[in-house]
Motif scaffolding. Structure first.
Motif, PDB file in Angstrom:
ATOM      1  N   ASN A   1       0.806  -1.209   0.000  1.00 19.99           N
ATOM      2  CA  ASN A   1       0.000   0.000   0.000  1.00 19.99           C
ATOM      3  C   ASN A   1       0.854   1.279   0.000  1.00 19.99           C
TER       4      ASN A   1
ATOM      5  N   ASN B   1      -1.106  10.313  -0.970  1.00 21.52           N
ATOM      6  CA  ASN B   1      -2.556  10.154  -1.051  1.00 21.52           C
ATOM      7  C   ASN B   1      -3.008   9.641   0.320  1.00 21.52           C
TER       8      ASN B   1
ATOM      9  N   LYS C   1      -8.373  12.372  -7.091  1.00 21.28           N
ATOM     10  CA  LYS C   1      -8.088  11.589  -8.297  1.00 21.28           C
ATOM     11  C   LYS C   1      -7.907  12.618  -9.419  1.00 21.28           C
TER      12      LYS C   1
ATOM     13  N   TYR D   1       1.552   4.520  -4.675  1.00 23.61           N
ATOM     14  CA  TYR D   1       0.280   4.905  -5.301  1.00 23.61           C
ATOM     15  C   TYR D   1       0.058   4.175  -6.620  1.00 23.61           C
TER      16      TYR D   1
ATOM     17  N   SER E   1      -6.255   2.598  -9.792  1.00 19.66           N
ATOM     18  CA  SER E   1      -7.203   2.247  -8.727  1.00 19.66           C
ATOM     19  C   SER E   1      -7.311   3.364  -7.689  1.00 19.66           C
ATOM     20  N   HIS E   2      -6.495   4.379  -7.812  1.00 19.02           N
ATOM     21  CA  HIS E   2      -6.454   5.494  -6.858  1.00 19.02           C
ATOM     22  C   HIS E   2      -6.255   4.975  -5.421  1.00 19.02           C
ATOM     23  N   THR E   3      -5.364   3.980  -5.280  1.00 19.41           N
ATOM     24  CA  THR E   3      -5.035   3.455  -3.950  1.00 19.41           C
ATOM     25  C   THR E   3      -3.532   3.587  -3.751  1.00 19.41           C
TER      26      THR E   3
ATOM     27  N   LYS F   1      -5.179  13.926  -2.025  1.00 25.90           N
ATOM     28  CA  LYS F   1      -6.012  12.718  -2.023  1.00 25.90           C
ATOM     29  C   LYS F   1      -6.999  12.702  -3.187  1.00 25.90           C
TER      30      LYS F   1
END
Ligand code: SAH
Length: 480
Positions: free
Chosen positions: A195, A228, A274, A198, A202-204, A272
């Protein structure tokens, strides 16, 4: 003309995005523009059309039949793929000639300045002596490839796929060391916790970009990690490992003149959203100072990670010197510096003027400008936050000289009207877009201003961009 057809063409020009431009004759006798990636002026090549529009087409370079005289082996092995330097396969003198030609074309075609007049007033382009290692600001996207390897580097041209970077010959050399030292740290952490990095699709994941800024005269370096997530998610143990890696990187290089390079500040920027925007609105400092220092023409500036600051300090000094020369101040004048950023032009002129007023839309930049004035003991500069077109009005008296340095879209028409109404003897126009510069010069000319002098500055070597500095005076006044 249809997709997939092949033609032999000669490349004559280069687009803003760095594609070679050639022409094909249509059956009706007209000219059809063809944009060819990786081709440079002078190349004779075989191309295959990939996309055909009404009056132009895109094509792939299939075979280089005869390379153009100005084609060179780029210093950077990533030059063809990187979206940053689009002209590195062209010799430096040829790049300079193209930039000058682009500005001249705009000034004649859009600006309506007769070509002969332009030839007489334009000074030769101001080039870099060594067009490498000049950029004081770098921004590296961070990602992971399909094999789980952490990639820190650049976006391949026109895409968002990240290509890992070993060295970038236009940035300050400390950047190469920073990437080399932090990559293994991030890889080890990522292997434990995927994690950390970035993922744009998937914007994770946490870490999206790494920004660096170097003060060339101070040797001070700031590094900003764009995340993020919230600052506490960027764990203490990781912060420490990165700080150690950064110090190790800095100890490997010296700045110009043997000056030591030191990491003076590390910050986190929270983004944070997108979005393609790199920076979010919040920045917190996690180590050291929240600014670096740099000196331009004897004025020391403090620069925060998010403020606008010219990226090429060597050329910026030359540009600002030219602004001062064109302004021709003798100590008694009132000068307006519109679109002033952190007040760099205002403060470099203040010691030669009676009073300088700076106007800028970004509040933080205005705060920086005021602080920078105080730091340098300059008390004849005042700064206002707002839109140049709203703040600069005739209720503020008539300046002796107006300097404008707008973003690419040029000056707002309302501001041009104000300038014409106030009718200052001199307007110095600094521009990063020759097309909007020419448009505005035409408007000023219609109101009685005449282009007296102009010079192009190569601030962004190996890209198609440049800065232009122009002096305009009321038609009945002389230049000096
Ligand atoms: N002269 C400065 C900054 C030039 S960049 C320097 O050389 O460093 C252009 C600046 O114009 C940016 O700082 C941007 O924030 C500002 N800006 C953009 N639109 C504006 C507007 N309408 N009025 C005032 N400033 C504006």
């Amino acid at each position: 003309m249809k997709k997939n057809e092949q033609y032999e063409i000669t490349i004559e020009d280069i687009s803003n995005e760095g594609a070679g431009i050639g022409h094909l004759q249509t059956d009706e006798g007209g000219l059809f523009a063809v944009f060819v990636k990786d081709a440079v002026p002078g190349d004779r090549c075989l191309v295959q059309l990939t996309k055909v529009k009404k009056s132009y087409a895109f094509a792939r370079l299939m075979k280089l039949i005869t390379p153009g005289e100005d084609r060179v082996q780029p210093l950077c092995k990533n030059a063809a793929r990187c979206g940053g330097c689009t002209m590195m396969q062209l010799s430096y003198p040829a790049q300079l000639a193209l930039k000058e030609k682009k500005v001249k074309d705009c000034l004649t075609r859009i600006g309506g300045v007769p070509a002969e007049e332009l030839d007489a007033i334009m000074e030769p382009i101001e080039r870099m002596e060594i067009p490498f290692y000049f950029r004081n600001k770098m921004q590296f996207p961070v990602g992971v490839d399909k094999d789980g390897r952490v990639q820190i580097g650049f976006y391949a041209g026109r895409t968002h796929s990240i290509i890992d970077l070993e060295r970038c010959p236009i940035g300050h050399p400390v950047n190469d060391c920073i990437l080399r030292h932090i990559r293994p740290v991030l890889q080890a952490e990522y292997d434990k916790d995927p994690n950390l990095i970035y993922n744009e699709e998937s914007h994770t994941g946490l870490l999206r970009h790494i920004l660096t800024r170097v003060g060339y005269t101070s040797g001070e370096v700031m590094v900003c990690f764009v995340i993020n997530g919230e600052p506490e998610e960027f764990r203490e143990s990781l912060r420490q490992k990165l700080a150690d890696a950064l110090q190790a990187a800095a100890s490997e290089v010296v700045a110009g003149g043997g000056l030591a390079v030191t990491i003076t500040g590390v910050s986190l920027n929270i983004n944070k959203e997108k979005t393609n925007r790199i920076l979010g609105d919040r920045t917190v400092t996690i180590f050291g100072a929240d600014v670096i220092r740099d000196t331009l023409l004897g004025v020391e500036f403090e620069i925060s990670p998010v403020s606008f600051y010219q990226v090429n300090p060597v050329q910026t000094e030359k540009l600002y010197k030219k602004v001062a020369e064109y302004a021709g101040l003798s100590g008694g004048e009132t000068v307006w510096d519109l679109y002033c950023g952190i007040g760099t032009i205002s403060l470099s002129l203040a010691r030669q003027a009676k009073k300088v007023f700076g106007v800028e839309i970004v509040p933080q930049a205005i705060e920086d400008a005021k602080k920078n004035a105080r730091r340098n003991g300059i008390d004849n500069a005042e700064f206002y936050c707002g839109k140049a077109e709203d703040v600069a009005t005739d209720s503020h008296g008539t300046p002796d000289c107006v300097v404008v340095d707008p973003p690419r879209k040029g000056c707002d028409p309302k501001l041009i009207e104000t300038i014409l109404k106030l009718s200052p003897p001199k307007v110095v126009y600094v521009s990063c877009d020759p097309a909007t510069l020419a448009r505005d010069i035409k408007l000023l000319a219609a109101g009685g201003y005449r282009l007296q002098k102009a010079q192009v500055f190569d601030q962004f070597c190996h890209s198609s961009h440049c800065e232009t500095c122009c002096l305009l005076t009321k038609a009945n006044d002389s230049a000096d």
